[in-house]
Design a protein around this motif. Structure first.
Motif, mmCIF file in Angstrom:
data_model
loop_
_atom_site.group_PDB
_atom_site.id
_atom_site.type_symbol
_atom_site.label_atom_id
_atom_site.label_comp_id
_atom_site.label_asym_id
_atom_site.label_seq_id
_atom_site.Cartn_x
_atom_site.Cartn_y
_atom_site.Cartn_z
ATOM 1 N N THR A 61 30.887 -7.434 -31.511
ATOM 2 C CA THR A 61 30.605 -8.099 -30.083
ATOM 3 C C THR A 61 31.301 -7.390 -28.900
ATOM 4 O O THR A 61 30.932 -6.871 -27.820
ATOM 5 C CB THR A 61 30.997 -9.630 -30.050
ATOM 6 O OG1 THR A 61 30.379 -10.243 -31.256
ATOM 7 C CG2 THR A 61 30.936 -10.206 -28.704
ATOM 8 N N PHE A 62 32.563 -7.128 -29.535
ATOM 9 C CA PHE A 62 33.461 -6.461 -28.516
ATOM 10 C C PHE A 62 33.110 -4.881 -28.056
ATOM 11 O O PHE A 62 33.136 -4.443 -26.819
ATOM 12 C CB PHE A 62 34.894 -6.192 -28.948
ATOM 13 C CG PHE A 62 36.012 -6.410 -27.948
ATOM 14 C CD1 PHE A 62 36.856 -7.538 -28.014
ATOM 15 C CD2 PHE A 62 36.330 -5.312 -27.188
ATOM 16 C CE1 PHE A 62 37.648 -7.626 -26.917
ATOM 17 C CE2 PHE A 62 37.359 -5.367 -26.145
ATOM 18 C CZ PHE A 62 38.063 -6.590 -26.268
ATOM 19 N N LEU A 63 32.414 -4.380 -28.588
ATOM 20 C CA LEU A 63 31.885 -2.865 -28.469
ATOM 21 C C LEU A 63 30.518 -2.712 -28.482
ATOM 22 O O LEU A 63 29.703 -2.249 -27.553
ATOM 23 C CB LEU A 63 32.387 -1.782 -29.603
ATOM 24 C CG LEU A 63 33.980 -1.594 -29.811
ATOM 25 C CD1 LEU A 63 34.306 -1.106 -30.869
ATOM 26 C CD2 LEU A 63 34.615 -1.260 -28.427
ATOM 27 N N GLY A 64 29.808 -3.483 -29.689
ATOM 28 C CA GLY A 64 28.385 -3.212 -29.686
ATOM 29 C C GLY A 64 27.373 -4.147 -28.499
ATOM 30 O O GLY A 64 26.670 -3.501 -27.954
ATOM 31 N N VAL A 65 27.887 -5.247 -28.011
ATOM 32 C CA VAL A 65 27.247 -6.035 -27.090
ATOM 33 C C VAL A 65 27.268 -5.241 -25.671
ATOM 34 O O VAL A 65 26.382 -5.283 -25.048
ATOM 35 C CB VAL A 65 27.622 -7.563 -26.809
ATOM 36 C CG1 VAL A 65 27.538 -8.065 -25.342
ATOM 37 C CG2 VAL A 65 27.573 -8.088 -28.126
ATOM 38 N N PRO A 66 28.629 -4.912 -25.190
ATOM 39 C CA PRO A 66 28.652 -4.010 -23.980
ATOM 40 C C PRO A 66 27.632 -2.769 -23.890
ATOM 41 O O PRO A 66 27.004 -2.440 -23.106
ATOM 42 C CB PRO A 66 29.976 -3.617 -23.654
ATOM 43 C CG PRO A 66 30.917 -4.738 -24.312
ATOM 44 C CD PRO A 66 30.028 -5.068 -25.584
ATOM 45 N N GLY A 67 27.763 -2.071 -25.203
ATOM 46 C CA GLY A 67 26.874 -1.192 -25.405
ATOM 47 C C GLY A 67 25.284 -1.331 -25.322
ATOM 48 O O GLY A 67 24.502 -0.482 -24.667
ATOM 49 N N LYS A 68 24.822 -2.533 -25.880
ATOM 50 C CA LYS A 68 23.537 -2.949 -25.879
ATOM 51 C C LYS A 68 23.261 -3.293 -24.451
ATOM 52 O O LYS A 68 22.233 -2.866 -23.906
ATOM 53 C CB LYS A 68 23.490 -4.218 -26.729
ATOM 54 C CG LYS A 68 22.012 -4.456 -27.074
ATOM 55 C CD LYS A 68 21.116 -3.519 -27.980
ATOM 56 C CE LYS A 68 19.939 -3.997 -28.259
ATOM 57 N NZ LYS A 68 19.263 -3.033 -29.149
ATOM 58 N N ALA A 69 24.161 -4.051 -23.736
ATOM 59 C CA ALA A 69 23.804 -4.326 -22.288
ATOM 60 C C ALA A 69 23.712 -3.160 -21.468
ATOM 61 O O ALA A 69 22.811 -2.951 -20.533
ATOM 62 C CB ALA A 69 24.724 -5.491 -21.927
ATOM 63 N N PHE A 70 24.395 -2.332 -21.958
ATOM 64 C CA PHE A 70 24.573 -0.832 -21.121
ATOM 65 C C PHE A 70 23.375 -0.247 -21.127
ATOM 66 O O PHE A 70 22.572 0.199 -20.378
ATOM 67 C CB PHE A 70 25.591 -0.020 -21.134
ATOM 68 C CG PHE A 70 25.570 1.348 -20.600
ATOM 69 C CD1 PHE A 70 26.596 1.480 -19.447
ATOM 70 C CD2 PHE A 70 24.776 2.196 -21.003
ATOM 71 C CE1 PHE A 70 26.680 2.617 -18.824
ATOM 72 C CE2 PHE A 70 25.120 3.329 -20.302
ATOM 73 C CZ PHE A 70 25.876 3.662 -19.215
ATOM 74 N N GLY A 71 22.665 -0.131 -22.469
ATOM 75 C CA GLY A 71 21.529 0.687 -22.834
ATOM 76 C C GLY A 71 20.195 -0.040 -22.606
ATOM 77 O O GLY A 71 19.257 0.619 -22.241
ATOM 78 N N THR A 72 20.181 -1.536 -22.421
ATOM 79 C CA THR A 72 18.907 -1.951 -22.140
ATOM 80 C C THR A 72 19.322 -3.163 -21.202
ATOM 81 O O THR A 72 19.194 -2.990 -19.941
ATOM 82 C CB THR A 72 18.562 -2.828 -23.628
ATOM 83 O OG1 THR A 72 19.408 -3.659 -24.161
ATOM 84 C CG2 THR A 72 18.231 -1.597 -24.653
ATOM 85 N N ASN A 73 19.509 -4.506 -21.495
ATOM 86 C CA ASN A 73 19.648 -5.549 -20.560
ATOM 87 C C ASN A 73 20.252 -6.648 -21.391
ATOM 88 O O ASN A 73 20.880 -6.473 -22.409
ATOM 89 C CB ASN A 73 18.231 -5.920 -19.927
ATOM 90 C CG ASN A 73 17.324 -6.329 -21.205
ATOM 91 O OD1 ASN A 73 17.495 -6.822 -22.312
ATOM 92 N ND2 ASN A 73 16.062 -6.243 -20.924
ATOM 93 N N TRP A 74 20.124 -7.998 -20.841
ATOM 94 C CA TRP A 74 20.747 -8.928 -21.491
ATOM 95 C C TRP A 74 19.923 -9.994 -22.528
ATOM 96 O O TRP A 74 20.089 -11.066 -22.852
ATOM 97 C CB TRP A 74 21.291 -10.036 -20.500
ATOM 98 C CG TRP A 74 22.586 -9.783 -19.653
ATOM 99 C CD1 TRP A 74 22.916 -8.335 -19.657
ATOM 100 C CD2 TRP A 74 22.985 -10.489 -18.797
ATOM 101 N NE1 TRP A 74 24.019 -8.419 -18.737
ATOM 102 C CE2 TRP A 74 24.132 -9.548 -18.155
ATOM 103 C CE3 TRP A 74 22.867 -11.930 -18.322
ATOM 104 C CZ2 TRP A 74 24.940 -10.288 -17.239
ATOM 105 C CZ3 TRP A 74 23.929 -12.150 -17.176
ATOM 106 C CH2 TRP A 74 24.972 -11.269 -16.758
ATOM 107 N N ASN A 75 18.997 -9.036 -23.037
ATOM 108 C CA ASN A 75 17.916 -9.969 -24.252
ATOM 109 C C ASN A 75 18.774 -10.208 -25.363
ATOM 110 O O ASN A 75 18.438 -11.521 -25.920
ATOM 111 C CB ASN A 75 16.940 -8.907 -24.342
ATOM 112 C CG ASN A 75 15.917 -9.331 -25.499
ATOM 113 O OD1 ASN A 75 15.868 -8.688 -26.604
ATOM 114 N ND2 ASN A 75 15.579 -10.432 -25.164
#
Length: 531
Positions: A61-75
C-alpha cells in the motif's frame, strides 16, 4: 551512493532497535505454545483492530498504491470500497464460527467437513499466498531503500529480514500485535508527512494538483460498463470483495487474531475498526500518487531522471547512453510509477524527515511480514507437522517448532522477494498471485460452511474443477495463435471471482444432483406398486 545522512540513520537504527526490544520484552511471557500463538486471549479489541489495519497497510500500500495512482488512476481504490461488505459478512458469521470452534487454525474445520485432503489443500493455498505476500513486501521495501542507500536489494532484504525474524521469533503473536499497533500509527504519520511535503513544494498547491489530475483523468474509479475484460469499477469491486472476504474470513493472519480477543464481540469490533481506519488511509495514498503525478508534470526534468534510472536498470551494464535514452523514451507512467516516490524521497525530502519516512515504510513492511511469518508457522505446526508427523508433542517441542518454522518462512519470503526483482508493479504482482492462490481456498471454505449437505467426494470434484479453471485463466494467455480461441479474455483480477464461484457452484450442483437422485430412487418403487 548513500543518500541517508547521520540523523536519518540514527532514527532508522533506533526504530529497528525498538522493534527488537519489543520482541525481547514479550519473550519473557512466551513459555508455552498457547501464549505464543494466541496470547492466551488477552488482547483488547482496539489493539487487534489496529493490528489488522497495520497488516492491511503494508508496503504494498505504502509504495504500490502511489505508484499505481501515478501510472493510471484511482481505479484500485475500489478495492477499499468493497471492504465494508466483506467485513459485515465476516463479523456477522465468521467470527462467531471460529470462536465457537476454539481451533487456533482456520483450516481444522475443513478436515471435519471433507477430510484431510481439504485441510491440506487449504493450508498449501494459504502458505503460497503468504510467500507471495511476504515476497512482494520484501521487494517493495528493498526498492525504496536501494534508492536511498545504494546497497543491493538482496542485502537490504537480508538485513531487514533478520530484524523481523528476531522480534517475531522472540515475541510471538503478542509482540506482533503490539508492534503493529505502534507501526500503524507510525506509517499513518509518515503518509501525512509525505503528502504535506509534496503540497508544500508544489507550485499552486492543492488547486494545481486538482487541475492536473482532472486534466489527466487521475481521479477516475474506472468505467461502470459491465465489461469484465478490463479493469472496470465492477472488476475491481468483485476482486476486492472476494479477496477481503478471504482475508477476514479464511486467512490465518486474521483468524488467529480473533482468538487473541477477550470475547467474540471484541473480535468483531476489531474488524470494523480496521475498515474505518483503512478506508481513509488508503485514499490518502491515492492522493499521494495523484499529487506526485502533478508534481512531476510541473517538474518534467525529474520524470526524465526517473525514466533514465529505470531504463538503465532494465538494460545490460554495457548499454550506451543513447540506448538508455532510447529505452527511457518508450516508457509509460505505468512502467516507472513504483520508482517515483523513492526518487522524491531521495531528492526532495529534508534530512531527518527521510529517516522518519523510511521508518514508516519499514513499519509497513515489518508488520505484514511478521504477522505472515507467525501465522504461517502456526499453520505449518498445527495443520502439517502435528497432523501428519507427530501428533503428540510436548509444549516445549511445539514452541521450539513454532520458532524454527517462523525462521524458515522468513527466509523463504526473502527468497521470494529476491525472485521478484525486476517486476513492473509490486501491487499488480501481489494482486495477481493472491487471486490465484486464494481462489481455491475461499471457494472450498464457503462450500463447507454454507452447504451442510455437500460430501467429501463432491467437494473434491468441485475443487479439482476449480483448480483447472484457475490454471486455465492464469496461463491460457500464453497459448500460441492457433489456439487463440481458448485464451481467457477476462481480466486477471477475475481469477479469484471465477475460481471461487466455480468450486462453490459445482459443489452445490453435485450435491443437488445427488439428493435429487436419492429422492427419485426412494419414491420410484412406491410409484410402481400403485400400478
Amino acid at each position: 551512493m548513500n543518500n541517508l545522512r547521520a540523523p536519518d540513520l540514527v532514527i532508522i537504527g533506533l526504530y529497528l532497535a525498538a522493534m527488537i526490544g519489543v520482541g525481547i520484552y514479550f519473550s519473557r511471557k512466551n513459555d508455552d505454545a498457547d501464549q505464543y500463538s494466541r496470547a492466551s486471549g488477552s488482547i483488547p479489541g482496539w489493539a487487534i483492530g489496529l493490528s489488522i489495519y497495520a497488516t492491511f497497510l503494508s508496503s504494498n500500500t505504502f509504495l504500490g498504491v502511489p505508484g499505481k495512482a501515478f501510472g493510471t488512476n484511482w481505479n484500485a481504490f475500489v478495492f477499499s470500497i468493497s471492504m465494508p461488505f466483506a467485513a459485515w459478512i465476516a463479523a456477522r458469521y465468521f467470527v462467531p464460527f471460529y470462536r465457537s470452534t476454539g481451533a487456533i487454525s482456520a483450516y481444522t474445520h475443513l478436515e471435519h467437513r471433507f477430510g484431510p485432503w481439504a485441510r491440506t489443500y487449504a493450508v498449501v493455498c494459504f502458505l503460497l499466498t503468504q510467500l507471495a505476500r511476504i515476497g512482494s513486501i520484501f521487494y517493495g521495501i528493498a526498492l525504496t531503500l536501494q534508492a536511498l542507500t545504494g546497497f543491493s536489494m538482496e542485502l537490504i532484504m537480508l538485513i531487514t529480514g533478520i530484524c523481523i525474524i528476531i522480534y517475531t521469533v522472540l515475541g510471538g503473536i503478542e509482540a506482533v500485535i503490539w508492534t503493529e499497533v505502534v507501526q500503524g500509527v507510525i506509517k499513518t504519520i509518515g503518509a501525512l508527512l509525505i503528502i504535506g511535503l509534496i503540497i508544500y513544494d508544489m507550485p499552486g498547491g492543492v488547486a494545481k494538483v486538482m487541475e492536473i489530475g482532472q486534466a489527466n483523468n487521475k481521479f477516475s474509479l474506472g468505467g461502470f460498463s459491465p465489461d469484465f475484460t478490463q479493469s472496470t469499477f465492477w472488476v475491481v469491486f468483485l476482486y476486492g470483495f472476494f479477496i477481503n472476504l478471504n482475508n477476514f474470513g479464511v486467512d490465518q493472519n486474521y483468524v488467529q487474531r480473533y482468538h487473541t480477543a477477550a470475547s467474540p464481540q471484541q473480535a468483531s469490533k476489531s474488524i470494523w475498526l480496521c475498515v474505518w481506519l483503512y478506508l481513509p488511509a488508503s485514499l490518502l495514498f491515492f492522493v499521494i500518487g495523484a499529487s506526485l503525478f502533478a508534481y512531476y508534470q510541473v517538474h518534467p526534468e525529474f520524470i526524465q531522471a526517473v525514466k533514465l534510472q529505470v531504463a538503465a536498470t532494465n538494460l545490460p551494464q554495457t548499454a550506451t547512453a543513447a540506448q538508455i535514452a532510447e529505452a527511457a523514451a518508450r516508457l509509460s507512467p505505468a512502467d516507472y510509477g513504483d520508482k517515483v516516490m523513492p526518487h522524491f524521497m531521495v531528492t526532495k525530502i529534508p534530512v531527518g524527515f527521510v529517516g522518519l519516512i523510511v521508518s514508516a515504510i519499514l513499519s509497513a513492511a515489518m508488520s505484514t511480514i511478521s504477522s505472515g511469518m507467525n501465522a504461517s508457522a502456526t499453520v505449518f505446526t498445527v495443520d502439517i507437522y502435528q497432523r501428519y508427523f507427530k501428533p503428540q508433542m510436548t509444549g516445549r517441542q511445539t514452541l521450539w517448532l513454532l520458532h524454527l518454522a517462523t525462521v524458515c518462512f522468513g527466509l523463504f519470503g526473502m527468497g521470494t522477494g529476491i525472485a521478484m526483482i525486476g517486476v513492473k508493479s509490486v501491487l499488480d504482482i501481489w494482486w495477481e498471485l493472491s487471486g490465484i492462490f486464494a481462489a481455491g481456498m475461499l471457494g472450498l471454505f464457503l462450500l463447507g460452511v454454507i452447504s451442510r449437505q455437500t460430501r467429501s467426494h463432491e467437494a473434491l470434484t468441485a475443487t479439482i474443477s476449480g483448480i483447472f479453471v484457475i490454471i486455465w485463466m492464469t496461463f491460457s494467455g500464453s497459448l500460441p495463435d492457433e489456439y487463440a480461441g481458448l485464451r481467457n479474455t477476462l481480466h486477471k483480477s477475475m481469477i479469484i471471482v471465477v475460481g471461487t464461484l466455480t468450486i462453490f457452484l459445482i459443489g452445490l450442483l453435485l450435491t443437488k444432483l445427488r439428493r435429487g437422485t436419492a429422492v427419485y430412487n426412494t419414491t420410484e418403487p412406491a410409484k410402481q406398486s400403485v400400478h
